[in-house]
Scaffold this active site. Sequence first.
Site, PDB file in Angstrom:
ATOM      1  N   GLU A   1      70.009  47.652  32.829  1.00  0.00           N
ATOM      2  CA  GLU A   1      69.136  48.245  31.822  1.00  0.00           C
ATOM      3  C   GLU A   1      69.764  49.652  31.210  1.00  0.00           C
ATOM      4  O   GLU A   1      69.521  49.813  30.084  1.00  0.00           O
ATOM      5  CB  GLU A   1      67.584  48.553  32.376  1.00  0.00           C
ATOM      6  CG  GLU A   1      66.870  47.448  32.659  1.00  0.00           C
ATOM      7  CD  GLU A   1      66.155  46.880  31.380  1.00  0.00           C
ATOM      8  OE1 GLU A   1      66.460  47.168  30.371  1.00  0.00           O
ATOM      9  OE2 GLU A   1      65.749  45.616  31.504  1.00  0.00           O
TER      10      GLU A   1
ATOM     11  N   ASP B   1      62.401  51.439  24.198  1.00  0.00           N
ATOM     12  CA  ASP B   1      62.591  51.421  25.758  1.00  0.00           C
ATOM     13  C   ASP B   1      63.201  52.714  26.059  1.00  0.00           C
ATOM     14  O   ASP B   1      64.122  53.199  25.473  1.00  0.00           O
ATOM     15  CB  ASP B   1      63.276  50.394  26.375  1.00  0.00           C
ATOM     16  CG  ASP B   1      62.753  49.145  25.944  1.00  0.00           C
ATOM     17  OD1 ASP B   1      61.332  48.964  25.709  1.00  0.00           O
ATOM     18  OD2 ASP B   1      63.606  48.078  26.002  1.00  0.00           O
TER      19      ASP B   1
END
Length: 183
Positions: free
Chosen positions: A84, A102
């Site tokens: 990520e 995000d």
Amino acid sequence: MNISRSQQINYAKQRPTNKPKVPVAAARVFTLQISIIVTLLLLITQSKEAQTRRLQPCEFAGQLYILDVPKEELPLWLCIVQYESRFNTHVIGSRNTDGSLDYGIFQISDKYWCKPPKEPQFHYHNECNVDCMDLMQDDITAAVKCAKMIRKQQGWSAWSVYGEFCNSTNTVYQDIEIEECFG
């Protein structure tokens, strides 16, 4: 006593002024010093987004453990964070197809989990009850707390990287002995 105009001008030229005379070189040095100070202040006060801290896997595992993440879950958390954010705390991902962003080391979405910048104080889907910018701190406490809530509500598949890279049969950290981080 009458003084002619030319005598007045000569007298004014001879009269000392109260202004100190600064050599040109000294003035340039002073200007350069001020420029350097201003530049340094601008660099120091840059926004958090411009600064980045990359944690090492064992450092991250240790922080997770201190924040009550069980050791048996550490390989999955490390894998998720590896894919990520590459262990970077100050990452904002590119805009998702739904327009959300995000944030932080876990790449937590502002659509449901945190309050994005420049939104009203009450953000409808702020499930973690946290500002998204707080998820980007070097102190990962808020990010871990939110990530644990997401995992509890949605499971590991809340992170898109889980299925492809981090499921129990395919994690890059499965072979790493987590105990080495605590030795």
